[in-house]
Design an enzyme around this catalytic site. Structure first.
Site, PDB file in Angstrom:
ATOM      1  N   LYS A 214       1.098  -1.190   0.144  1.00  0.00           N
ATOM      2  CA  LYS A 214       0.077  -0.637  -0.415  1.00  0.00           C
ATOM      3  C   LYS A 214       1.068   1.411  -0.380  1.00  0.00           C
ATOM      4  O   LYS A 214       0.408   2.024  -0.581  1.00  0.00           O
ATOM      5  CB  LYS A 214      -1.216  -0.245   1.702  1.00  0.00           C
ATOM      6  CG  LYS A 214      -1.140   1.201   1.357  1.00  0.00           C
ATOM      7  CD  LYS A 214      -2.685   1.581   0.707  1.00  0.00           C
ATOM      8  CE  LYS A 214      -3.063   3.462   0.335  1.00  0.00           C
ATOM      9  NZ  LYS A 214      -4.659   2.971   0.137  1.00  0.00           N
ATOM     10  N   CYS A 268      -4.345  10.733   0.899  1.00  0.00           N
ATOM     11  CA  CYS A 268      -2.864   9.391   1.241  1.00  0.00           C
ATOM     12  C   CYS A 268      -1.457   9.491   1.191  1.00  0.00           C
ATOM     13  O   CYS A 268      -0.536   9.665   1.646  1.00  0.00           O
ATOM     14  CB  CYS A 268      -3.436   8.503   0.470  1.00  0.00           C
ATOM     15  SG  CYS A 268      -5.327   9.083   0.797  1.00  0.00           S
TER      16      CYS A 268
END
Ligand code: SAJ
Length: 421
Positions: A214, A268
Site C-alpha cells: 500500500k 493519502c
C-alpha cells in the site's frame, strides 16, 4: 463464507469505511457500522451520507432501508471486524496509530473464538502485529496469531484499501485486493469475505508485505508527481511551456509523465510516503526528496501568483481584483483535506487588500480558514470571471475546463493545472 450469514462490523465510517459497509450490505451481509461521531452515526441511520461520493447515497439509503446496515457508537459482537480508521502522522512525520489502537481496544471485549479482524487503514510496516498485541493485552484469554500462529482463536489480516476518491464505489468492487494474513489461514479467511463483493482478484501474501504494498503504491505516485512538478519549475526557468513539453515527451511509447499542479493534497499521497521514510530514514532518499519537492510546490506557486498580481496592478495602475478557482485537493470532488489549493487561496486572501472571489462548485459555504478573514466571497464561475482582473486556477474541475475561452480575454491567468493551456 455465505454472504447472507456473515455479520460484519465496520469500525470507522469515513471515506473508506462507509462505502465498504454499504457494499458489504448490498451483497447480503448484516453490517454494523461503528463510529465515535454521533453525527455520522445518526446520519447513516437516517439512510443518508456525510460525504460526497458518486453512487454512495443510493447505496447507503437502500442498505439502511433493507435493514442490512445500521450504525452505532459502540462495537457489538460480529463474525468479522473491519477497521477503517485514519492514520495521520504526528510531530516529526511519524505515523500515529492512536485511532487503530483505540478501535482495537474498543472491539476487543466483543471478540469471540473464530472471529476475523481485518485492518484496512493505511499503516506502517508492523502495524498489524501491533494490532494483534493490543487485542492480546485486552483479551489475554484468547490465542492471537502473533503468538500462537495457526493455533490462534482469532484470525487477523491486513487488506489495504486502494480506491480512488471520486470512484470509490466502483473501485471497491472492481480493483484487485492484496490480502496479507498474519497466518495462511488468516489470509484465506479474509479472502473468503472479500470474494463476496470484490470482482477483481484477491491475492494473498503476509501482513508486512501487504502493508508495504500500500505504501509503495502511493509513494510511486508521489515520486512521479514530484518529477512532473520539478519539470514545471525547471521549464519556468527555461521559458518552456511544460504542458506542451509533457505532451511531446509522452508521445514516446515508454514515457508517461504525470501532471504538474499546485502541490499534492489529500489524505493519502501526501502522508503515506513518510511512513516508509520513518521506517527506513537512511535508505528512503528518493521517496523523501519527492515529498519535499511536492510539499514545496505551493510556496513556488504563491510566488508566481505574487509576481502576476504585481505586474497586473502595475499595468492597470490600480489595485486589482482576484479570483481563486477551486479549493478541493483534486478535480470533481468536494474533499478539501490537505488541499494545496486551499492553502494557496488562504495566502492570496491574506495578502490581498481587496475582497477575493472564490469558486468551489462542490461546497455551499467557505471553510473557516478562508471566511474568518472577512475578505473571501464564494461565488459562481461566471461571476468570478466577470469581476476579476487576475484568475488563479487551482483545481481542474470539469466546470472550469469547459469555460468559454473568450471570457478569459484581457484577464491575467495563473493556470496551475494546465487546464486552459
Ligand atoms: N496529482 C497531481 N498530478 C497528477 C496526479 C495527481 O498533481 O498527475 C495530485 C492531485 O491533484 C492530488 C494528489 O496528487 O492533489 C493526489 O491525487 P491522486 O488522484 O493521485 O490520489 P488520491 O490521493 O485521490 O488517491 C490515491 C490513489 N493511489 C494511487 O493512485 C496509487 C488511490 O488509489 C488510493 O486508494 C488513495 O490514494 C488512498 O486512499 O491511499
Amino acid at each position: 463464507m455465505q454472504a447472507s450469514k456473515t455479520k460484519v462490523s465496520v469500525v470507522g465510517l469515513g471515506y473508506i469505511g462507509l462505502p465498504t459497509a454499504a457494499v458489504l450490505a448490498s451483497v447480503g451481509h448484516d453490517v454494523i457500522g461503528v463510529d465515535v461521531d454521533t453525527h455520522v452515526v445518526n446520519t447513516v441511520n437516517r439512510g443518508e451520507t456525510h460525504i460526497v461520493e458518486p453512487d454512495l447515497d443510493g447505496l447507503v439509503s437502500s442498505a439502511v432501508s433493507s435493514g442490512r446496515l445500521r450504525a452505532t457508537t459502540t462495537p457489538e459482537e460480529a463474525d468479522a471486524f473491519l477497521i477503517a480508521v485514519p492514520t495521520p502522522f504526528k510531530e516529526g512525520k511519524q505515523p500515529d496509530l492512536v485511532y487503530i489502537e483505540a478501535a482495537a481496544r474498543a472491539l476487543a471485549p466483543k471478540l469471540r473464538q473464530g472471529n476475523l479482524v481485518i485492518l484496512e487503514s493505511t499503516s506502517p510496516v508492523g502495524a498489524t502485529e501491533k494490532l494483534s498485541d493490543w487485542l492480546k493485552q485486552e483479551r489475554p484469554d484468547l490465542r492471537l496469531p502473533s503468538l500462537n500462529g495457526e493455533e490462534a482463536d482469532i484470525y487477523i489480516a491486513y487488506c489495504p484499501e486502494r480506491v480512488l476518491p471520486g470512484s470509490t464505489v466502483t473501485e471497491l468492487v472492481k480493483n484487485d485486493r492484496v490480502i496479507g494474513g498474519m497466518t495462511i489461514e488468516c489470509a484465506a479467511r479474509a479472502r473468503a469475505l472479500y470474494q463476496t463483493f470484490v470482482r477483481g482478484e484477491c491475492i494473498l501474501t503476509d501482513a508486512r508485505t501487504a502493508e508495504m504494498t500500500k505504501l509503495t503504491e502511493n509513494s510511486f505516485r508521489d515520486v512521479n508527481i514530484a518529477f512532473a512538478n520539478e519539470l514545471s519549475v525547471i521549464c519556468d526557468e527555461l521559458d518552456i511551456n511544460v504542458w506542451e513539453l509533457i505532451t511531446l515527451a509522452n508521445r514516446h511509447p515508454r514515457v508517461n509523465i504525470l501532471k504538474p499542479g499546485p502541490g499534492v493534497g489529500g489524505h493519502c499521497i501526501a502522508v503515506d510516503p513518510w511512513f516508509i521514510v520513518d521506517s527506513a530514514p537512511e535508505s528512503a532518499r528518493l521517496i523523501r526528496t519527492a515529498r519535499e519537492v511536492n510539499d514545496a510546490k505551493p510556496r513556488w506557486v504563491e510566488n508566481k501568483i505574487e509576481q502576476a498580481i504585481a505586474e497586473a496592478s502595475k499595468c492597470l495602475g490600480r489595485s486589482i481584483h482576484i479570483a481563486c478557482l477551486g479549493l478541493a485537493f483534486k478535480p470533481d470532488i468536494d474533499d478539501l483535506r490537505e488541499s494545496p489549493a486551499l492553502e494557496i487561496a488562504h495566502t492570496v486572501i491574506k495578502n490581498s487588500p481587496n475582497d477575493v472571489l472564490v469558486v468551489e462548485p462542490y461546497i455551499d459555504t467557505l471553510p473557516h480558514s478562508l471566511s474568518d478573514s472577512g475578505k473571501a466571497r464564494l461565488v459562481d464561475t461566471a461571476t468570478a470571471i466577470e469581476h476579476s482582473d487576475v484568475l488563479i486556477l487551482l483545481v481542474d474541475h470539469t466546470q472550469f475546463k469547459t469555460v468559454d475561452r473568450a471570457s478569459l480575454v484581457g484577464k491575467v491567468v495563473v493556470d496551475t493545472r494546465g487546464a486552459w493551456t
